[in-house]
Motif scaffolding. Structure first.
Motif, PDB file in Angstrom:
ATOM      1  N   THR A  21      -7.805   5.832  -0.547  1.00 58.11           N
ATOM      2  CA  THR A  21      -7.403   4.484  -0.057  1.00 58.11           C
ATOM      3  C   THR A  21      -6.496   4.158  -1.467  1.00 58.11           C
ATOM      4  O   THR A  21      -5.584   3.373  -1.174  1.00 58.11           O
ATOM      5  CB  THR A  21      -8.602   3.492   0.018  1.00 58.11           C
ATOM      6  OG1 THR A  21      -9.694   3.642  -1.081  1.00 58.11           O
ATOM      7  CG2 THR A  21      -9.248   3.969   1.540  1.00 58.11           C
ATOM      8  N   ALA A  73      -2.892   2.896  -1.675  1.00 61.52           N
ATOM      9  CA  ALA A  73      -2.459   1.621  -2.174  1.00 61.52           C
ATOM     10  C   ALA A  73      -1.413   1.686  -3.414  1.00 61.52           C
ATOM     11  O   ALA A  73      -0.476   0.915  -3.540  1.00 61.52           O
ATOM     12  CB  ALA A  73      -3.631   0.936  -2.739  1.00 61.52           C
ATOM     13  N   TYR A 110     -10.342  -2.854   5.576  1.00 64.35           N
ATOM     14  CA  TYR A 110      -9.890  -2.601   4.243  1.00 64.35           C
ATOM     15  C   TYR A 110      -8.513  -3.352   4.116  1.00 64.35           C
ATOM     16  O   TYR A 110      -8.147  -3.666   2.738  1.00 64.35           O
ATOM     17  CB  TYR A 110      -9.321  -0.973   4.375  1.00 64.35           C
ATOM     18  CG  TYR A 110     -10.430   0.113   4.284  1.00 64.35           C
ATOM     19  CD1 TYR A 110     -10.793   0.289   3.140  1.00 64.35           C
ATOM     20  CD2 TYR A 110     -11.071   0.415   5.323  1.00 64.35           C
ATOM     21  CE1 TYR A 110     -12.077   1.225   3.001  1.00 64.35           C
ATOM     22  CE2 TYR A 110     -12.267   1.427   5.412  1.00 64.35           C
ATOM     23  CZ  TYR A 110     -12.565   1.900   4.080  1.00 64.35           C
ATOM     24  OH  TYR A 110     -13.572   2.697   4.028  1.00 64.35           O
ATOM     25  N   SER A 111      -7.855  -3.805   4.978  1.00 67.17           N
ATOM     26  CA  SER A 111      -6.594  -4.676   4.876  1.00 67.17           C
ATOM     27  C   SER A 111      -7.288  -5.888   4.444  1.00 67.17           C
ATOM     28  O   SER A 111      -6.392  -6.658   3.604  1.00 67.17           O
ATOM     29  CB  SER A 111      -5.893  -4.783   6.056  1.00 67.17           C
ATOM     30  OG  SER A 111      -5.242  -3.505   6.518  1.00 67.17           O
ATOM     31  N   ARG A 118      -7.753  -5.860   0.605  1.00 74.03           N
ATOM     32  CA  ARG A 118      -6.774  -5.476   0.020  1.00 74.03           C
ATOM     33  C   ARG A 118      -5.903  -6.693  -0.280  1.00 74.03           C
ATOM     34  O   ARG A 118      -5.365  -7.235  -1.336  1.00 74.03           O
ATOM     35  CB  ARG A 118      -5.658  -4.663   0.615  1.00 74.03           C
ATOM     36  CG  ARG A 118      -4.647  -4.133  -0.362  1.00 74.03           C
ATOM     37  CD  ARG A 118      -3.638  -3.088   0.415  1.00 74.03           C
ATOM     38  NE  ARG A 118      -2.753  -2.525  -0.576  1.00 74.03           N
ATOM     39  CZ  ARG A 118      -1.646  -3.165  -1.265  1.00 74.03           C
ATOM     40  NH1 ARG A 118      -1.056  -4.103  -0.622  1.00 74.03           N
ATOM     41  NH2 ARG A 118      -0.907  -2.432  -1.811  1.00 74.03           N
ATOM     42  N   THR A 160      -7.491  -4.492  -7.003  1.00 68.61           N
ATOM     43  CA  THR A 160      -7.475  -3.651  -5.643  1.00 68.61           C
ATOM     44  C   THR A 160      -8.411  -2.384  -5.782  1.00 68.61           C
ATOM     45  O   THR A 160      -9.270  -2.317  -4.834  1.00 68.61           O
ATOM     46  CB  THR A 160      -6.151  -3.067  -5.254  1.00 68.61           C
ATOM     47  OG1 THR A 160      -5.336  -4.389  -5.098  1.00 68.61           O
ATOM     48  CG2 THR A 160      -6.256  -2.237  -3.837  1.00 68.61           C
ATOM     49  N   MET A 217     -11.964  -2.117  -3.546  1.00 69.63           N
ATOM     50  CA  MET A 217     -11.971  -1.089  -2.469  1.00 69.63           C
ATOM     51  C   MET A 217     -13.570  -0.268  -2.797  1.00 69.63           C
ATOM     52  O   MET A 217     -14.330  -0.156  -1.734  1.00 69.63           O
ATOM     53  CB  MET A 217     -10.975  -0.377  -2.480  1.00 69.63           C
ATOM     54  CG  MET A 217      -9.785  -0.752  -2.187  1.00 69.63           C
ATOM     55  SD  MET A 217      -9.585  -0.958  -0.270  1.00 69.63           S
ATOM     56  CE  MET A 217      -8.150  -1.755   0.208  1.00 69.63           C
TER      57      MET A 217
END
Length: 403
Positions: free
Chosen positions: A110, A114, A317-318, A321, A329, A333
Motif C-alpha cells: 500500500t 501510494a 483503504y481509499s 487515504r 498517509t 495506513m
C-alpha cells in the motif's frame, strides 16, 4: 517491483487462512478445544496487528525493501518450527513468528502504491494488488487440503516455509528502492518523532470511526475463510476435508476479483462511507443466514457470497487515504492495518469462546459463531456511521474525486 512485493503478501494471505484446513489435524493430534483453535488462529493476527505501527515507522525510516527483507525471515522460521512442533505450545509460537514475519507484507504494497501511483488510481491499483495477493488463499483451499490429506498438516507448513523462502528471494532480486531525497535543511525524522506522528492520529475525531469499522470487516471474512469454514462444513454437513477444501478454494477464487471491481467503482469521498456502511450490514445479514441455515447449499452459497462481497473492503483503504494529509498517509495506513488485524485476532478468539460456550450448553457451536460475527459487524457499521466523519466526507467540495 510491485508484483515482487505482492508475492510476499500472497504468502501472508496463505498463512492467515491455513487454520480452516489444518484445524481438523491439529485437533486430532493435540486434542484442541474450539477455544484453543480460536487462539491458534488469533496468534498470527495478533502478532501481525501488534507490529503494524513498528512496521510503519520502519518503512518511513528505512524503506519498503529493507523492512520486508529484514522481517520476513521470521515467517520462514515460524513455518519451519510449526512443521516440527512437538506440542500445541510450539505451534502457537510458530504462529506468532509467522505473524511477525508477515507484518509488513501488505503495508509495503500500500505504501509503494501510494508513493508511485496517482491518487485517483489508488483504489484500483490497490484492488488489483489485493486480488493478485489473494492467490495465496487459493493454495489453502483444495491444494493444501490434498497435501494435508496425503501427508499431514506438518507437510503443509513445510511447503509454506519453502514458498516463503522463494518469495523472499524474489523481493531481494527484483525490488530496488532509491533513497528518499529530503528537502534542503530538513533533517531525517527520528523514531521519537515518528511515534509522536502516530499519536497525533488519535487526536483526530474521525480516526475512531475508521478504527471501529476496521476492527470488524476483514475480521469477519477471515474468521469464516481462515478458521470456521472447514469445521462448519465437516461437522455440520459431513463434508470430507478435500470437499471442504474445494469450497474454501471457490470462496478464495471469487474473492480475488472483488477488490478490483469495487476499486474501479469507488464513488469517491462523498458517497464512499455510505457504501461502506451498507455493504457491512449486508455482510452481517449473510452471517445471520449461515447461523440459521441447516442446508449445505445455503451455507456454501452464503460463504461464496461473503467471498464476493469481501472486495468492498478495498474502499476502506481509499477512505483512509482521503481522510488524512499526504504526510500522514503511511502512518494512517499502518494504524488502520493494525486495527484490522487486531480485530482479526479478537474476533477469532471471541468466536472460539462463543463456540466453546455453545458446546458446553449443548447448543450447535457454529450458530453461536455466526451470530457473534453478525453482531460485531452490525456494531462496527453503527459506530462508523455515528462517530465523526472526516471533514472532506462531511462537506465534499466541487470537483472532488475518489482518492
Amino acid at each position: 517491483m510491485l508484483l515482487a512485493l505482492v508475492s510476499g503478501f500472497a504468502l501472508s494471505q496463505a498463512f492467515r487462512t491455513v487454520a480452516a484446513i489444518l484445524a481438523t489435524g491439529l485437533q486430532a493430534d493435540f486434542g484442541l478445544t474450539p477455544q484453543a483453535l480460536g487462539v491458534f488462529a488469533a496468534a498470527f493476527a495478533f502478532a501481525f496487528g501488534a507490529l503494524q505501527l513498528v512496521m510503519g515507522i520502519a518503512i518511513d525510516l528505512h524503506g519498503v525493501r529493507r523492512t520486508l527483507l529484514c522481517v520476513f525471515p521470521l515467517a520462514i522460521a515460524g513455518a519451519s518450527l510449526s512443521a516440527l512442533a512437538p506440542s500445541y505450545g510450539v505451534v502457537l509460537l510458530g504462529q506468532v513468528l509467522i505473524g511477525a514475519g508477515c507484518a509488513p507484507a501488505f503495508l509495503v504494497c500500500t505504501v509503494f502504491i501510494a508513493r508511485h501511483f496517482a491518487g485517483e488510481r489508488f483504489a484500483l491499483v490497490s484492488g488489483v494488488a489485493m486480488g493478485i495477493g489473494g492467490l495465496g488463499m487459493l493454495f489453502t483451499g483444495s491444494p493444501l487440503a490434498w497435501v494435508v490429506a496425503a501427508a499431514g498438516w506438518r507437510t503443509g507448513f513445510g511447503v509454506l516455509a519453502v514458498l516463503s523462502a522463494l518469495a523472499w528471494c524474489v523481493v531481494f532480486w527484483r525490488v530496488r528502492e532509491p533513497p528518499q531525497a529530503l528537502p534542503a535543511g530538513v533533517a531525517r525524522e527520528s523514531v521519537a518523532d515518528a511515534v509522536r506522528g502516530f499519536a497525533a492520529l488519535f487526536w483526530m475525531p474521525h480516526t475512531w470511526g475508521i478504527l471501529v469499522l476496521a476492527l470488524m470487516t476483514y475480521a469477519a471474512f477471515l474468521a469464516l475463510r481462515g478458521l470456521w469454514l472447514g469445521p462448519l462444513l465437516i461437522e455440520r454437513h459431513g463434508f470430507s476435508l478435500v470437499a471442504s477444501g474445494h469450497v474454501a478454494l471457490l470462496v478464495s477464487l471469487v474473492s480475488l476479483f472483488g477488490p478490483a471491481w469495487f476499486g474501479r467503482r469507488d464513488p469517491g469521498p462523498a458517497r464512499r462511507r455510505q457504501w461502506l456502511t451498507g455493504y457491512t450490514l449486508v455482510l452481517a445479514l449473510l452471517f445471520v443466514l449461515m447461523a440459521l441455515s441447516r442446508q449445505p447449499w445455503l451455507d456454501v452459497s452464503a460463504a461464496i457470497a461473503v467471498g464476493v462481497l469481501s472486495g468492498y473492503m478495498v474502499l476502506q483503504y481509499s477512505d483512509v487515504r482521503s481522510a488524512y494529509p499526504a504526510a500522514l498517509t503511511g502512518r494512517a495506513m499502518a494504524l488502520f492495518t493494525m486495527a484490522m488485524f487486531l480485530g482479526v485476532a479478537c474476533m477469532q478468539w471471541i468466536t472460539g469462546v462463543a463456540a466453546s460456550w455453545a458446546t458446553a450448553q449443548g447448543l450447535e457451536p457454529f450458530r453461536a459463531v455466526m451470530l457473534t460475527i453478525a453482531t460485531l459487524l452490525t456494531a462496527g457499521a453503527l459506530g462508523f456511521r455515528l462517530l465523526p466523519a472526516p471533514p472532506a466526507a462531511q462537506s465534499p467540495g466541487p470537483g472532488q474525486h475518489s482518492a
